[in-house]
Motif scaffolding. Structure first.
Motif, mmCIF file in Angstrom:
data_model
loop_
_atom_site.group_PDB
_atom_site.id
_atom_site.type_symbol
_atom_site.label_atom_id
_atom_site.label_comp_id
_atom_site.label_asym_id
_atom_site.label_seq_id
_atom_site.Cartn_x
_atom_site.Cartn_y
_atom_site.Cartn_z
ATOM 1 N N VAL A 156 0.818 -1.215 0.000
ATOM 2 C CA VAL A 156 0.000 0.000 0.000
ATOM 3 C C VAL A 156 0.855 1.271 0.000
ATOM 4 C CG1 VAL A 156 -2.055 -1.052 1.030
ATOM 5 C CG2 VAL A 156 -0.285 -0.093 2.517
ATOM 6 N N ALA A 157 2.150 1.148 0.310
ATOM 7 C CA ALA A 157 3.032 2.318 0.319
ATOM 8 C C ALA A 157 3.059 2.935 -1.073
ATOM 9 C CB ALA A 157 4.437 1.938 0.763
ATOM 10 N N GLU A 197 -10.581 -4.924 0.073
ATOM 11 C CA GLU A 197 -10.739 -6.022 -0.882
ATOM 12 C C GLU A 197 -10.303 -7.351 -0.277
ATOM 13 O OE1 GLU A 197 -8.310 -4.872 -4.181
ATOM 14 O OE2 GLU A 197 -9.767 -3.407 -4.921
ATOM 15 N N ARG A 198 -9.354 -7.282 0.647
ATOM 16 C CA ARG A 198 -8.824 -8.489 1.285
ATOM 17 C C ARG A 198 -9.403 -8.686 2.687
ATOM 18 N NH1 ARG A 198 -5.420 -6.490 -2.375
ATOM 19 N NH2 ARG A 198 -4.063 -7.878 -3.532
ATOM 20 N N HIS A 199 -10.440 -7.900 2.995
ATOM 21 C CA HIS A 199 -11.134 -7.998 4.287
ATOM 22 C C HIS A 199 -10.206 -7.720 5.468
ATOM 23 C CE1 HIS A 199 -14.493 -9.553 2.019
ATOM 24 N NE2 HIS A 199 -13.662 -10.406 1.459
ATOM 25 N N ILE A 200 -9.288 -6.769 5.273
ATOM 26 C CA ILE A 200 -8.364 -6.365 6.332
ATOM 27 C C ILE A 200 -8.815 -5.003 6.841
ATOM 28 C CG2 ILE A 200 -5.982 -5.777 6.906
ATOM 29 C CD1 ILE A 200 -5.111 -7.650 4.607
ATOM 30 N N PRO A 201 -9.158 -4.901 8.132
ATOM 31 C CA PRO A 201 -9.609 -3.617 8.659
ATOM 32 C C PRO A 201 -8.459 -2.627 8.824
ATOM 33 C CG PRO A 201 -9.582 -5.270 10.395
ATOM 34 C CD PRO A 201 -9.221 -5.976 9.114
ATOM 35 N N VAL A 202 -8.792 -1.345 8.724
ATOM 36 C CA VAL A 202 -7.827 -0.273 8.985
ATOM 37 C C VAL A 202 -8.062 0.191 10.410
ATOM 38 C CG1 VAL A 202 -7.104 2.059 8.364
ATOM 39 C CG2 VAL A 202 -7.739 0.434 6.580
ATOM 40 N N GLY A 203 -7.019 0.141 11.217
ATOM 41 C CA GLY A 203 -7.141 0.541 12.613
ATOM 42 C C GLY A 203 -7.031 2.035 12.794
ATOM 43 N N ALA A 204 -6.117 2.668 12.077
ATOM 44 C CA ALA A 204 -5.902 4.104 12.209
ATOM 45 C C ALA A 204 -5.225 4.628 10.949
ATOM 46 C CB ALA A 204 -5.030 4.416 13.424
ATOM 47 N N VAL A 205 -5.447 5.898 10.693
ATOM 48 C CA VAL A 205 -4.738 6.616 9.634
ATOM 49 C C VAL A 205 -4.041 7.775 10.333
ATOM 50 C CG1 VAL A 205 -4.938 7.938 7.502
ATOM 51 C CG2 VAL A 205 -6.438 5.961 7.888
ATOM 52 N N ILE A 206 -2.724 7.771 10.298
ATOM 53 C CA ILE A 206 -1.943 8.776 11.007
ATOM 54 C C ILE A 206 -1.205 9.628 9.987
ATOM 55 C CG2 ILE A 206 -0.102 9.161 12.681
ATOM 56 C CD1 ILE A 206 -0.834 6.384 13.854
ATOM 57 N N VAL A 245 -6.905 2.093 1.532
ATOM 58 C CA VAL A 245 -8.033 1.571 2.314
ATOM 59 C C VAL A 245 -8.849 0.597 1.464
ATOM 60 C CG1 VAL A 245 -10.209 2.205 3.435
ATOM 61 C CG2 VAL A 245 -8.141 3.543 3.884
ATOM 62 N N ASP A 246 -9.073 0.947 0.207
ATOM 63 C CA ASP A 246 -9.822 0.071 -0.701
ATOM 64 C C ASP A 246 -9.090 -1.250 -0.929
ATOM 65 O OD1 ASP A 246 -11.792 1.997 -0.928
ATOM 66 O OD2 ASP A 246 -11.143 2.684 -2.923
ATOM 67 N N ARG A 247 -7.773 -1.196 -1.106
ATOM 68 C CA ARG A 247 -6.987 -2.418 -1.329
ATOM 69 C C ARG A 247 -7.078 -3.336 -0.106
ATOM 70 N NH1 ARG A 247 -1.205 -2.267 -4.011
ATOM 71 N NH2 ARG A 247 -2.569 -1.954 -5.803
ATOM 72 N N LEU A 248 -7.004 -2.746 1.083
ATOM 73 C CA LEU A 248 -7.125 -3.550 2.300
ATOM 74 C C LEU A 248 -8.532 -4.137 2.426
ATOM 75 C CD1 LEU A 248 -5.109 -1.243 4.705
ATOM 76 C CD2 LEU A 248 -4.400 -3.487 3.851
#
Length: 103
Positions: free
Chosen positions: A42-43, A56-65, A51-54
């Motif tokens: 994702v870098a 798609e793989r059902h991986i939650p985003v915990g925080a955006v810093i 966020v969309d790529r994650l």
């Protein structure tokens, strides 16, 4: 020197976010059968694309810093765990997003 960080976390009461609890990860096509998934690259992506790529793989985003960076504002500088790293099913990924040089 003081670095300012902005923590952006969506969610309603209990941190569930709009529409209910966060989606939990699965190992289908993203990792091993041992309950782990692999963090996709994702870098360098824009925050929304990451966020969309994650998702798609059902991986939650915990925080955006947001962090000061020479990368264009809004692009992902890095993630934790890092691209390609292992992640337990349902564990969130933290995204560090460029706030630009003015930071």
């Amino acid at each position: 020197m003081v670095l300012g960080l902005t923590l952006l976390v969506g969610g309603g009461p209990g941190g569930d976010g709009p529409g209910g609890p966060p989606v939990r990860g699965t190992s289908t096509g993203t990792g091993g059968t041992d309950g782990t998934v692999t963090v996709p690259p994702v870098a360098g992506l824009g925050a929304r694309a990451a966020v969309d790529r994650l998702a798609e793989r059902h991986i939650p985003v915990g925080a955006v810093i947001r962090v000061p960076s020479s990368r264009p504002s809004g692009s992902v500088v890095r993630s934790y765990p890092a691209d390609g790293g292992p992640l337990a099913d349902g564990e969130p990924v933290t995204l560090y997003v460029s706030a630009g040089m003015g930071g």
